[in-house]
Design a protein around this motif. Structure first.
Motif, PDB file in Angstrom:
ATOM      1  N   ARG A  42       0.738  -1.326   0.025  1.00 17.15           N
ATOM      2  CA  ARG A  42       0.024   0.013   0.003  1.00 17.15           C
ATOM      3  C   ARG A  42       0.971   1.399   0.164  1.00 17.15           C
ATOM      4  O   ARG A  42       1.991   1.273   0.392  1.00 17.15           O
ATOM      5  CB  ARG A  42      -0.964   0.234   1.449  1.00 17.15           C
ATOM      6  CG  ARG A  42      -2.018  -1.158   1.489  1.00 17.15           C
ATOM      7  CD  ARG A  42      -2.766  -1.082   2.473  1.00 17.15           C
ATOM      8  NE  ARG A  42      -2.246  -0.402   3.759  1.00 17.15           N
ATOM      9  CZ  ARG A  42      -1.582  -1.329   4.714  1.00 17.15           C
ATOM     10  NH1 ARG A  42      -1.666  -2.636   4.422  1.00 17.15           N
ATOM     11  NH2 ARG A  42      -1.044  -0.786   5.837  1.00 17.15           N
ATOM     12  N   LEU A  43       0.029   2.331  -0.650  1.00 19.80           N
ATOM     13  CA  LEU A  43       0.906   3.797  -0.376  1.00 19.80           C
ATOM     14  C   LEU A  43      -0.014   4.444   0.295  1.00 19.80           C
ATOM     15  O   LEU A  43      -1.047   4.764   0.019  1.00 19.80           O
ATOM     16  CB  LEU A  43       1.210   4.250  -1.913  1.00 19.80           C
ATOM     17  CG  LEU A  43       2.126   5.424  -1.841  1.00 19.80           C
ATOM     18  CD1 LEU A  43       3.493   5.266  -1.503  1.00 19.80           C
ATOM     19  CD2 LEU A  43       1.965   5.935  -3.371  1.00 19.80           C
ATOM     20  N   GLU A  44       0.686   5.035   1.612  1.00 19.38           N
ATOM     21  CA  GLU A  44      -0.096   5.739   2.508  1.00 19.38           C
ATOM     22  C   GLU A  44       0.333   7.204   2.555  1.00 19.38           C
ATOM     23  O   GLU A  44       1.580   7.225   2.913  1.00 19.38           O
ATOM     24  CB  GLU A  44      -0.128   5.279   3.748  1.00 19.38           C
ATOM     25  CG  GLU A  44      -1.100   3.888   3.779  1.00 19.38           C
ATOM     26  CD  GLU A  44      -1.071   3.263   5.227  1.00 19.38           C
ATOM     27  OE1 GLU A  44      -0.598   3.873   6.121  1.00 19.38           O
ATOM     28  OE2 GLU A  44      -1.840   2.209   5.183  1.00 19.38           O
ATOM     29  N   VAL A  45      -0.252   8.274   2.251  1.00 15.74           N
ATOM     30  CA  VAL A  45       0.341   9.585   2.217  1.00 15.74           C
ATOM     31  C   VAL A  45      -0.057  10.356   3.435  1.00 15.74           C
ATOM     32  O   VAL A  45      -1.146  10.556   3.789  1.00 15.74           O
ATOM     33  CB  VAL A  45      -0.091  10.393   0.865  1.00 15.74           C
ATOM     34  CG1 VAL A  45       0.638  11.609   0.878  1.00 15.74           C
ATOM     35  CG2 VAL A  45       0.344   9.337  -0.437  1.00 15.74           C
ATOM     36  N   TYR A  46       0.886  11.247   4.098  1.00 15.22           N
ATOM     37  CA  TYR A  46       0.574  11.776   5.047  1.00 15.22           C
ATOM     38  C   TYR A  46       1.221  13.578   4.932  1.00 15.22           C
ATOM     39  O   TYR A  46       1.861  13.559   4.360  1.00 15.22           O
ATOM     40  CB  TYR A  46       1.157  11.372   6.304  1.00 15.22           C
ATOM     41  CG  TYR A  46       0.999  10.116   7.079  1.00 15.22           C
ATOM     42  CD1 TYR A  46       0.283   9.760   7.946  1.00 15.22           C
ATOM     43  CD2 TYR A  46       1.573   8.979   6.008  1.00 15.22           C
ATOM     44  CE1 TYR A  46       0.062   8.693   8.446  1.00 15.22           C
ATOM     45  CE2 TYR A  46       1.206   7.513   6.353  1.00 15.22           C
ATOM     46  CZ  TYR A  46       0.363   7.495   7.645  1.00 15.22           C
ATOM     47  OH  TYR A  46       0.145   6.006   8.106  1.00 15.22           O
ATOM     48  N   GLY A  47       0.205  14.451   5.546  1.00 16.28           N
ATOM     49  CA  GLY A  47       0.534  15.694   5.190  1.00 16.28           C
ATOM     50  C   GLY A  47       1.614  16.204   6.173  1.00 16.28           C
ATOM     51  O   GLY A  47       1.010  17.195   7.169  1.00 16.28           O
ATOM     52  N   GLY A  48       2.787  16.057   6.399  1.00 13.29           N
ATOM     53  CA  GLY A  48       3.786  16.536   7.306  1.00 13.29           C
ATOM     54  C   GLY A  48       4.878  15.829   6.794  1.00 13.29           C
ATOM     55  O   GLY A  48       5.271  14.724   6.127  1.00 13.29           O
ATOM     56  N   GLY A  49       6.218  16.148   7.546  1.00 14.57           N
ATOM     57  CA  GLY A  49       7.498  15.784   7.465  1.00 14.57           C
ATOM     58  C   GLY A  49       7.625  14.513   8.437  1.00 14.57           C
ATOM     59  O   GLY A  49       6.674  13.796   8.769  1.00 14.57           O
ATOM     60  N   PHE A  50       8.877  13.882   8.474  1.00 13.66           N
ATOM     61  CA  PHE A  50       9.107  12.740   8.958  1.00 13.66           C
ATOM     62  C   PHE A  50       8.516  12.371  10.462  1.00 13.66           C
ATOM     63  O   PHE A  50       7.774  11.414  11.003  1.00 13.66           O
ATOM     64  CB  PHE A  50      10.595  12.299   8.971  1.00 13.66           C
ATOM     65  CG  PHE A  50      10.831  10.476   9.388  1.00 13.66           C
ATOM     66  CD1 PHE A  50      10.550   9.699   8.606  1.00 13.66           C
ATOM     67  CD2 PHE A  50      11.359  10.611  10.802  1.00 13.66           C
ATOM     68  CE1 PHE A  50      11.030   8.381   9.001  1.00 13.66           C
ATOM     69  CE2 PHE A  50      11.534   9.392  11.085  1.00 13.66           C
ATOM     70  CZ  PHE A  50      11.416   8.376  10.359  1.00 13.66           C
ATOM     71  N   SER A  51       8.744  13.448  11.393  1.00  7.01           N
ATOM     72  CA  SER A  51       8.421  13.376  12.847  1.00  7.01           C
ATOM     73  C   SER A  51       6.970  13.387  12.842  1.00  7.01           C
ATOM     74  O   SER A  51       6.303  12.666  13.507  1.00  7.01           O
ATOM     75  CB  SER A  51       9.191  14.390  13.461  1.00  7.01           C
ATOM     76  OG  SER A  51      10.529  14.251  13.542  1.00  7.01           O
ATOM     77  N   PHE A  52       6.365  14.200  12.011  1.00  6.77           N
ATOM     78  CA  PHE A  52       4.743  14.280  11.992  1.00  6.77           C
ATOM     79  C   PHE A  52       4.305  12.907  11.494  1.00  6.77           C
ATOM     80  O   PHE A  52       3.436  12.315  12.036  1.00  6.77           O
ATOM     81  CB  PHE A  52       4.272  15.157  11.000  1.00  6.77           C
ATOM     82  CG  PHE A  52       2.951  15.270  10.684  1.00  6.77           C
ATOM     83  CD1 PHE A  52       1.796  16.087  11.707  1.00  6.77           C
ATOM     84  CD2 PHE A  52       2.259  14.458   9.637  1.00  6.77           C
ATOM     85  CE1 PHE A  52       0.870  16.035  11.421  1.00  6.77           C
ATOM     86  CE2 PHE A  52       0.995  14.705   9.447  1.00  6.77           C
ATOM     87  CZ  PHE A  52       0.026  15.340  10.393  1.00  6.77           C
ATOM     88  N   TRP A  53       5.136  12.365  10.527  1.00  4.19           N
ATOM     89  CA  TRP A  53       4.445  11.045  10.135  1.00  4.19           C
ATOM     90  C   TRP A  53       4.658   9.852  11.321  1.00  4.19           C
ATOM     91  O   TRP A  53       3.726   8.876  11.364  1.00  4.19           O
ATOM     92  CB  TRP A  53       5.272  10.418   8.789  1.00  4.19           C
ATOM     93  CG  TRP A  53       5.253   8.835   8.670  1.00  4.19           C
ATOM     94  CD1 TRP A  53       4.335   8.459   7.942  1.00  4.19           C
ATOM     95  CD2 TRP A  53       6.093   8.130   8.850  1.00  4.19           C
ATOM     96  NE1 TRP A  53       4.428   7.039   7.896  1.00  4.19           N
ATOM     97  CE2 TRP A  53       5.672   6.775   8.336  1.00  4.19           C
ATOM     98  CE3 TRP A  53       7.569   7.910   9.510  1.00  4.19           C
ATOM     99  CZ2 TRP A  53       6.352   5.594   8.535  1.00  4.19           C
ATOM    100  CZ3 TRP A  53       8.003   6.889   9.506  1.00  4.19           C
ATOM    101  CH2 TRP A  53       7.607   5.688   9.042  1.00  4.19           C
TER     102      TRP A  53
END
Length: 624
Positions: free
Chosen positions: A230-241
């Motif tokens: 799966r490809l899951e996209v998050y609106g933020g940088g690594f620490s946010f992820w």
């Protein structure tokens, strides 16, 4: 500008990505993360058209100009460094050519030539034409090239510098979509710091694969995770992820559990009343509702690997030291002279410096593999040393299975412990039983690292231990190293590793050596070593007694733990304050209850203010 629609990507018949939808918009800077082998590099090649789709489609803006840097890029040019890298500025070159044509037309007095010249000059200026050479110099300097390199032929540079040439050319080209696969390979700490800042202000879209957590945090605005197809996209940088991913999984788990309870309740009703004369129609209605229900996907329990380095029972305070050491290869020039270094128990020393400064040579001298040119190396009686460097992968027996190699490193260990160590470092399942000769370079590096996790030692000497590791595995290794109680020296260009593990930092440029306690913000700036040398940083660990150093280390550890605890207390108190505020807004609240809540609110505000003050003071002490 680019969109993946129901995309399937496979390698060797194995599906890496299934029914993936992903839209990359102008200006987005996306960190592409996932375990090694998840398919990150393959996905970049698919986007660029170098790997075929199994199904689905990729929609690309017609005028999109992508640029791609693979992991093992080389310039392959016979031109000089300056000529090769500046040739990447295709847009600028075209604008300059148009300007020259317009100038020639104006000199010849052709019709409408003045208007054409004015347009060409304005376009060239808006694109930054007057500062083009300055930009080339900035990029070359940022990536570690000195002024005397500019006229050197590209072919005269080594492999690592060839990678930098290819990166410089691509950055100067400023493509609309910049695809970078591990761009920090072969970059030292200062070049990484510069690249982080460059990408953070890059005006177009970026997709970045990297194991460098600081780079991902500094440069990215979004995070895309490849996990289990799966490809899951998050609106933020690594620490946010990291934070948001845990929250998202918790919410999905709660939603799944709630839905399962609802399904069970409906099924009980159906089973009870399906054949009832009065409620059969209601039972049928519920059967249809179950069939129409959008099922929440179950969240599988995520395996969180853990790595624990064995603690030695040899309580020797100063197991390894150098006195007036002169270090260099036999018959070659001295790289470091008059070096005094005490590697004490509980000390975790990070060695920072540019490539070629002799850091690896120092490590080999400390390990006893390289004789000193002068001075003394003192190793405590019974002290065992664990060494990791990149060349170890060449020494692994090609016909042995990975798990057997790890077991041979410490025959007293159990097979389960060897498999667990390999799994924690990202080599689990069938790959752990493959022969060394069938493993990739990165997988061999994990085997060599795993060999250090079973055998008790008093000293660890590590050369770039996070190379070839994905961000998840880096975190596992960082936690293990930070918890270890022996003496450690490690060479790295990984800022995150230094910040989380080091108790001391040393800088070297190949001639000078300076060491200080703690990690300072300017340790990662390009002029850090120069300032230390000119300003006279702490130069010798022998300047204070072992007892003093040990007390200082304990005090700093205690302070770090207190800072972490303060953060938890602040979060708890702010949560309580939010609950009090919510209660105060309750309709119809009586006067006595309101007074009580107001008093609680005042007390909480005072507590939070005091905690913040203590936190700032503690942070200042740690920074000092």
């Amino acid at each position: 500008m680019l969109e993946l629609i129901q995309v399937d990507v496979a390698v060797g018949g194995f599906l890496l990505l299934e029914k993936a939808d992903w839209k990359i918009n102008p200006g987005q800077r996306v960190g592409l993360v996932g375990r090694n082998g998840a398919g990150k590099s393959t996905l970049l090649k698919t986007i660029i058209g170098q790997h075929p789709l199994e199904s689905g489609r990729i929609v690309v803006r017609p005028d999109l100009q992508p640029g791609y840097l693979p992991q093992h890029a080389v310039s392959g040019s016979a031109r000089t460094l300056w000529e090769e890298t500046s040739s990447g500025m295709v847009r600028m070159i075209r604008l300059r050519e148009e300007l020259e044509i317009a100038e020639a037309a104006a000199r010849e007095g052709r019709p409408k030539a003045e208007a054409r010249l004015e347009r060409a000059l304005e376009a060239w200026r808006l694109a930054g034409g007057p500062s083009a050479e300055e930009r080339v110099g900035e990029v070359l300097h940022g990536l570690g090239f000195v002024r005397t390199d500019w006229e050197r032929p590209c072919a005269s540079f080594s492999g690592g510098w060839q990678m930098r040439i290819a990166l410089a050319k691509l950055l100067l080209a400023e493509p609309d979509l910049l695809l970078l696969d591990e761009p920090t390979n072969h970059l030292d700490l200062h070049a990484r710091a510069w690249l982080s800042k460059f990408l953070a202000r890059y005006p177009h879209a970026v997709v970045l694969v990297s194991h460098d957590r600081h780079l991902l945090d500094e440069a990215t605005t979004h995070t895309a995770e490849l996990v289990e197809g799966r490809l899951e996209v998050y609106g933020g940088g690594f620490s946010f992820w990291v934070h948001n991913r845990a929250e998202r999984r918790a919410q999905q788990k709660a939603a799944w559990e709630g839905q399962q309870e609802e399904i069970a309740r409906i099924q009980r009703f159906i089973e009870r009343f399906r054949y009832s004369a009065t409620k059969a129609s209601q039972a049928q209605s519920r059967i249809k509702s179950l069939e129409r229900m959008d099922r929440v996907e179950e969240v599988e329990e995520e395996f969180i690997p853990h790595l624990r380095l064995p603690v030695s029972d040899l309580a020797m305070p100063e197991p390894l030291e150098l006195r007036k050491a002169q270090i260099g290869w036999p018959g070659g020039p001295a790289l470091l002279t008059g070096l005094d270094l005490i590697l004490a128990r509980g000390m975790r020393l990070a060695i920072l410096g540019p490539n070629g400064a002799g850091k690896s040579t120092l490590l080999r001298a400390l390990a006893g593999d390289l004789p000193l040119q002068a001075g003394r190396r003192i190793q405590g009686k019974g002290v065992r040393i664990g060494v990791y460097h990149q060349d170890l992968t060449k020494e692994l027996p090609a016909e042995s299975a990975a798990v057997d190699v790890v077991l041979e490193s410490w025959p007293l260990a159990q097979p389960q412990a060897a498999r667990a160590a390999l799994g924690a470092l990202g080599l689990s399942g069938e790959p752990a039983f493959r022969k060394i000769g069938a493993l990739s370079g990165g997988e061999k590096a994990r085997v060599a690292l795993a060999c250090l996790t079973l055998r008790p030692v008093e000293v660890l000497l590590l050369d770039e231990p996070t190379n070839h590791l994905d961000v998840v595995t880096v975190e596992v290794l960082v936690q293990a190293l930070a918890a270890w109680e022996g003496a450690m020296l490690f060479i790295t260009h990984d800022r995150y590793l230094v910040e989380k593990v080091a108790t001391h930092v040393a800088h070297t440029d190949g001639q000078n050596w300076r060491i200080h306690e703690g990690v300072r913000p300017d340790d990662f700036e390009p002029l850090a070593l120069q300032r230390l040398i000119e300003g006279g940083g702490d130069s010798g660990e022998g300047a204070t007694s072992y007892a003093d150093r040990k007390k200082q280390a304990r005090d700093r550890d205690r302070l770090r733990k207190r800072v972490a605890k303060i953060g938890e207390e602040i979060e708890q108190a702010e949560g309580q304050l939010a609950q009090v505020d919510a209660s105060l807004c309750t309709p119809g609240i009586d006067h006595r209850r309101a007074q009580q809540l107001s008093a609680e609110r005042s007390a909480l505000e005072a507590k939070i203010q005091a905690l913040y003050a203590e936190w700032e003071q503690s942070e200042a002490q740690l920074a000092g």
